[in-house]
Design a protein around this motif. Sequence first.
Motif, PDB file in Angstrom:
ATOM      1  N   TYR A  43       0.820  -1.214   0.000  1.00 49.51           N
ATOM      2  CA  TYR A  43       0.000   0.000   0.000  1.00 49.51           C
ATOM      3  C   TYR A  43       0.856   1.267   0.000  1.00 49.51           C
ATOM      4  O   TYR A  43       0.455   2.299  -0.545  1.00 49.51           O
ATOM      5  N   LEU A  44       2.032   1.198   0.609  1.00 45.70           N
ATOM      6  CA  LEU A  44       2.941   2.350   0.574  1.00 45.70           C
ATOM      7  C   LEU A  44       3.338   2.677  -0.866  1.00 45.70           C
ATOM      8  O   LEU A  44       3.401   3.850  -1.260  1.00 45.70           O
ATOM      9  N   ILE A  45       3.573   1.638  -1.668  1.00 44.39           N
ATOM     10  CA  ILE A  45       3.916   1.842  -3.085  1.00 44.39           C
ATOM     11  C   ILE A  45       2.764   2.494  -3.830  1.00 44.39           C
ATOM     12  O   ILE A  45       2.954   3.419  -4.626  1.00 44.39           O
ATOM     13  N   ILE A  46       1.534   2.017  -3.562  1.00 44.03           N
ATOM     14  CA  ILE A  46       0.360   2.598  -4.222  1.00 44.03           C
ATOM     15  C   ILE A  46       0.233   4.081  -3.882  1.00 44.03           C
ATOM     16  O   ILE A  46      -0.002   4.919  -4.753  1.00 44.03           O
ATOM     17  N   LEU A  47       0.425   4.414  -2.613  1.00 43.50           N
ATOM     18  CA  LEU A  47       0.315   5.811  -2.183  1.00 43.50           C
ATOM     19  C   LEU A  47       1.416   6.668  -2.811  1.00 43.50           C
ATOM     20  O   LEU A  47       1.174   7.816  -3.209  1.00 43.50           O
ATOM     21  N   LYS A  48       2.596   6.110  -2.908  1.00 47.87           N
ATOM     22  CA  LYS A  48       3.704   6.838  -3.526  1.00 47.87           C
ATOM     23  C   LYS A  48       3.419   7.107  -5.000  1.00 47.87           C
ATOM     24  O   LYS A  48       3.624   8.221  -5.501  1.00 47.87           O
ATOM     25  N   GLU A  49       2.925   6.102  -5.700  1.00 47.65           N
ATOM     26  CA  GLU A  49       2.686   6.220  -7.139  1.00 47.65           C
ATOM     27  C   GLU A  49       1.462   7.092  -7.466  1.00 47.65           C
ATOM     28  O   GLU A  49       1.357   7.608  -8.572  1.00 47.65           O
ATOM     29  N   THR A  50       0.556   7.244  -6.482  1.00 48.86           N
ATOM     30  CA  THR A  50      -0.648   8.054  -6.738  1.00 48.86           C
ATOM     31  C   THR A  50      -0.581   9.405  -6.031  1.00 48.86           C
ATOM     32  O   THR A  50      -1.591  10.112  -5.936  1.00 48.86           O
ATOM     33  N   ASN A  51       0.615   9.756  -5.513  1.00 43.98           N
ATOM     34  CA  ASN A  51       0.849  11.062  -4.879  1.00 43.98           C
ATOM     35  C   ASN A  51      -0.055  11.329  -3.684  1.00 43.98           C
ATOM     36  O   ASN A  51      -0.654  12.404  -3.557  1.00 43.98           O
ATOM     37  N   HIS A  52      -0.147  10.361  -2.799  1.00 50.84           N
ATOM     38  CA  HIS A  52      -0.858  10.513  -1.539  1.00 50.84           C
ATOM     39  C   HIS A  52       0.127  10.324  -0.392  1.00 50.84           C
ATOM     40  O   HIS A  52       1.181   9.703  -0.577  1.00 50.84           O
ATOM     41  N   LYS A  54       2.371   8.952   2.240  1.00 45.80           N
ATOM     42  CA  LYS A  54       2.807   7.555   2.382  1.00 45.80           C
ATOM     43  C   LYS A  54       2.523   6.991   3.775  1.00 45.80           C
ATOM     44  O   LYS A  54       2.383   5.778   3.930  1.00 45.80           O
ATOM     45  N   TRP A  55       2.425   7.875   4.791  1.00 43.80           N
ATOM     46  CA  TRP A  55       2.189   7.382   6.145  1.00 43.80           C
ATOM     47  C   TRP A  55       0.796   6.758   6.297  1.00 43.80           C
ATOM     48  O   TRP A  55       0.545   6.025   7.261  1.00 43.80           O
ATOM     49  N   TRP A  56      -0.093   7.056   5.354  1.00 44.62           N
ATOM     50  CA  TRP A  56      -1.420   6.446   5.419  1.00 44.62           C
ATOM     51  C   TRP A  56      -1.347   4.913   5.400  1.00 44.62           C
ATOM     52  O   TRP A  56      -2.269   4.240   5.845  1.00 44.62           O
TER      53      TRP A  56
END
Length: 542
Positions: A43-52, A54-56
Amino acid sequence: MDYIITYSIYVLIISVLMGLTTWKLFKKMGYNPLFSFIPFYNYLIILKETNHPKWWSVLSYLPIVGPIMMSAFHIFLMRKFGKRGFVNGLLTVLLPFIFMATVNYGKDPEIETEEEEEEGKKKETFLGSVTFAVVFATIIHAFITQPFGIPTGSMERTLLVGDFLFVNKWAYGYRMPMRPVALPFLQGTIFDTGQKGNPKDDPKSYVDAVKLPYLRLPGYDEIKRYDIVVFNYPQDSVHTAIDRRDPYVKRCVGIPGDVLEFRAGRLFVNNQPEKILGDEEQQHGYIVTTSAQLDIPQLYKAYGFLPVQETQSNSGFIYIFQGLTDAIAKDIKALPEVTEIKEMVEKKGEGALRFKLNADKTAYTKNIDTTQSIYPINKPWNQDWYGPLRVPKKGDVVKLDQESLPTYQWIISEYEHNKLENKNGKIYINGQETNQYTIKQNYYMMIGDNRDASLDARFFGVVPEENIVGRPMFTWMSLQGAFKDANSSYQAPFKVRWDRMFKATNTGETNKTSYWWIAAGILILFFGWDYFAKLFKKKEDE
């Protein structure tokens, strides 16, 4: 340990499903496909790639909050591959691993171009703000403090009908959620199907099949005698999940090891009269006979909460007051219309009684109430003459025979999860014949301050430690007339009780501490967090 093992199994199952349905998408984004199987990191990768932020990703597997966050992360990933819009979002939420698999194994999934991504973001900014608000509120509700409304008068006048409280979940130790997949802000059901329907058929707000065992983290305080406590109703037949049962609020008048007894409606703890705290206003039921009609609205203005049943008799009027303090009863007795006032005290040795108007409407007569079974069921006790009863304590070794079994049978079978059998005069626990049992957890005696209008431990029995929710902190809203009382002929007019708002509820003192600063802090934290998160993201983009 059981909680951690069960929780780990759930995380493993979700991670495997995540990997099987998205590995190809991770490869398209330039990552090793095996990363899609790694909890949190995927999920960290998804957040990084979608500009959200990362701590989420740390929220992804939390009970209750986790499923919401996962749904959001899955939507982010689907948008990355052009699956935007309401229908795609709905499919992602309702059928996450099926819908993601169709994209993953579909014909050559493609990442959105920058132009397509920017256009989609403009349309979905509002949805993102709503999601953030829901997640923030869910975290507060599930892990810090829970709002709780007072719908009945069992704690009048200490807590008023229409008071809305914030409950501290950490004081007595935080109880980890036992149904991790659930709709936020709802207790047991989504809505009530109606009085004619079976409550068990009401749609549940949680997935009962996904469950975790009981685990309570260490608290910084312990339940003290005379604390006001919020707990889940112990004998709820609708919800098997302990943390999803109806919440009740009462005063803990008996801690483990105490001996309680009611004598003519007055409570004695360890053979001593109970201690009455500064903010506690006990009430008892009264029958008042008058020669003329009382001005109930005027009495309500003078004394506040006064639920009453009014009936005209041949010689005047008869009033049943659900609860009066000693001082108010004295004032009403002095009214010129009052010919008699009598406290409703049941006779010693009789079962629970209720009062019913006789056929010629001249008086109220006593009737055995078979719907209110006194705990334990084999004792000749009632709500005014009760006990002595010893509150079970962890480690107690109790004697079991046909006389004592009704006191402990629910504890052994339901609260401590053993197979209990009573056959041919012999008692078996988990298949073994026995004449004793060792209590595995602490129990508490919870009683309402409005003594004759309270469904409490005298009826449903002692409350196990695992049912404890927390301690009320303060009243954040107070609305007179918010709840209708079916037992009263008079309904109070609606008004906001400003003087009770953001005042402490569990101090035992008359002068309450104000907590306006907490309300202001929550608002600042919520709006400030959102503002600084956007500001920080803007600087990152620059």
